[in-house]
Design an enzyme around this catalytic site. Structure first.
Site, mmCIF file in Angstrom:
data_model
loop_
_atom_site.group_PDB
_atom_site.id
_atom_site.type_symbol
_atom_site.label_atom_id
_atom_site.label_comp_id
_atom_site.label_asym_id
_atom_site.label_seq_id
_atom_site.Cartn_x
_atom_site.Cartn_y
_atom_site.Cartn_z
ATOM 1 N N ARG A 154 0.816 -1.214 0.000
ATOM 2 C CA ARG A 154 0.000 0.000 0.000
ATOM 3 C C ARG A 154 0.852 1.268 0.000
ATOM 4 N NH1 ARG A 154 -4.455 0.254 4.009
ATOM 5 N NH2 ARG A 154 -4.238 -1.958 3.814
ATOM 6 N N THR A 155 1.879 1.317 0.822
ATOM 7 C CA THR A 155 2.670 2.546 0.899
ATOM 8 C C THR A 155 3.453 2.763 -0.396
ATOM 9 O OG1 THR A 155 2.830 2.221 3.276
ATOM 10 C CG2 THR A 155 4.344 3.798 2.325
ATOM 11 N N LYS A 199 22.423 -8.857 -3.062
ATOM 12 C CA LYS A 199 23.729 -9.407 -3.471
ATOM 13 C C LYS A 199 24.825 -8.903 -2.549
ATOM 14 C CE LYS A 199 22.240 -9.473 -8.272
ATOM 15 N NZ LYS A 199 22.349 -8.742 -9.524
ATOM 16 N N ARG A 231 12.124 2.760 2.275
ATOM 17 C CA ARG A 231 11.593 1.970 3.392
ATOM 18 C C ARG A 231 12.644 0.909 3.702
ATOM 19 N NH1 ARG A 231 5.816 -0.616 4.805
ATOM 20 N NH2 ARG A 231 5.468 1.579 5.188
ATOM 21 N N HIS A 265 7.480 6.929 10.567
ATOM 22 C CA HIS A 265 6.756 6.780 9.299
ATOM 23 C C HIS A 265 6.024 8.111 9.088
ATOM 24 C CE1 HIS A 265 4.707 5.109 6.003
ATOM 25 N NE2 HIS A 265 4.072 4.097 6.557
HETATM 26 C C1 NCD Z 1 2.359 0.561 8.610
HETATM 27 C C2 NCD Z 1 3.855 0.296 8.513
HETATM 28 O O1 NCD Z 1 4.293 -0.405 7.621
HETATM 29 O O2 NCD Z 1 4.552 0.826 9.353
HETATM 30 N N1 NCD Z 1 1.634 0.254 7.451
HETATM 31 C C3 NCD Z 1 1.692 1.001 6.362
HETATM 32 O O3 NCD Z 1 2.514 1.872 6.202
HETATM 33 N N2 NCD Z 1 0.768 0.737 5.446
HETATM 34 C C4 NCD Z 1 1.737 -0.034 9.778
HETATM 35 C C5 NCD Z 1 1.864 -1.496 9.988
HETATM 36 O O4 NCD Z 1 2.589 -2.194 9.312
HETATM 37 O O5 NCD Z 1 1.204 -1.967 10.925
#
Ligand code: NCD
Length: 313
Positions: free
Chosen positions: A59-60, A87, A109, A137
């Site tokens: 999703r992100t 690698k 990320r 985040h």
């Molecule tokens: C969050 C994350 O990855 O930190 N989710 C997200 O960004 N969609 C929250 C989670 O994983 O619970």
């Protein structure tokens, strides 16, 4: 020059209250663009944005990718399995390589706290932290504020209960900081085993009992139980967790009628939130997803030199 006082969005603590206001206001213009039939602006044409996602995310990553494309940037995705890190390449070498390709903005990320900050030190590009370990985040917190402001008409003075796995959640960390910056009142609600050793340093009020604070809440923000980050289960059973800390129909009925329910996703239905609450009209979870694109467009646009007044022109 960036429209923001910070060059990167790594931690909410790097942002001022004005920066947050600017992101939210700019996102309002982009939300309107996202409702048009042709959802694209030429604003970032010719700029290169790399989504470096070294931890699983759908999703992100999708939200950032859509945001970059709607601003006409050239968006490239690098995911964990596709990247040279598997690698054995170090994050520093990855940063140098991406710098040599002249990219303008990196969204990263990573499973380690501090990775986004490290990347920003090693390269010239702007960096947005898309989640670093258990640390921060920030764009999630910004989209949460945007969604709350739209649903409740204000941020100042709101009492926001953040319920669940506070100890392992980067979402909770960023959200508490962001709420304080805008004058709201964060309350973290969890059993002691899901709180950090020193919950007082979070900067939020602490409660061990959801039912005690429920009547005060304007927002119930339910966190996912993070099985992958917890060592063993920090509570007797999922059923017991749901009974004491889950949002369900009965709890919703005893809360303020205007209280809204939020969740960053992905949800464990039946654990932190019941299916009927998740799908009810008191849930603004899909509004959060919708806001994610507009807020990330605003973050990219402002970091790459825009100012909020001509955002969606
Ligand atoms: C969050 C994350 O990855 O930190 N989710 C997200 O960004 N969609 C929250 C989670 O994983 O619970």
């Amino acid at each position: 020059m960036s429209g923001l006082s910070c060059e990167h969005i790594i931690s909410v603590s790097d942002m001022s209250t004005e920066d947050i206001g600017m992101v939210l206001d700019t996102a309002e213009s982009f939300k309107e663009v996202n409702e048009r039939t042709i959802k694209k602006l030429p604003t970032l044409r010719g700029r290169t944005i790399i989504n470096l996602f070294l931890e699983p995310s759908t999703r992100t990553r999708t939200s950032f990718e859509i945001a970059a494309k709607r601003l006409s940037a050239d968006a490239v995705n690098m995911t964990g399995s596709a990247s040279a890190t598997v690698k054995g390449e170090s994050l520093r070498d990855t940063a140098k390589t991406l710098s040599a390709m002249s990219c303008d903005l990196i969204v990263v990320r990573h499973r380690c706290a501090g990775a986004a900050d490290y990347l920003a030190e090693c390269m010239d590009a702007h960096v947005i932290n898309g989640g670093d370990g258990m640390h921060e985040h920030p764009t999630q917190a910004l989209l949460d504020l945007f969604t709350m402001r739209r649903a409740l008409g204000r941020l100042e003075g709101l009492t926001v209960g953040i319920v669940g796995d506070i100890a392992h959640s980067r979402v909770a960390g960023s959200l508490v900081r962001a709420l304080r910056l805008v004058g709201a009142r964060p309350v973290v609600i969890a059993p002691p085993t899901l709180l950090p050793a020193r919950p007082d340093v979070l900067g939020a009020e602490v409660s061990y009992t959801l039912d005690d604070v429920l009547p005060d809440l304007d927002v119930a923000y339910m966190l996912r139980v993070q099985m992958e980050r917890a060592e063993g289960m920090p509570f007797p059973s999922l059923r017991e967790y749901a009974r004491f800390y889950g949002m369900n129909g009965a709890r919703l009925a005893s809360a303020r009628p205007e209280m809204v329910v939020m969740h960053p996703g992905p949800m464990n239905r039946g654990v932190e939130i019941s299916a009927d609450v998740a799908d009810s009209d008191r849930s603004i979870i899909l509004d959060q997803v919708n806001a994610g694109v507009a807020v990330r467009m605003a973050a990219m646009y402002l970091l790459l030199g825009g100012v909020d007044s001509d955002a969606a022109a």
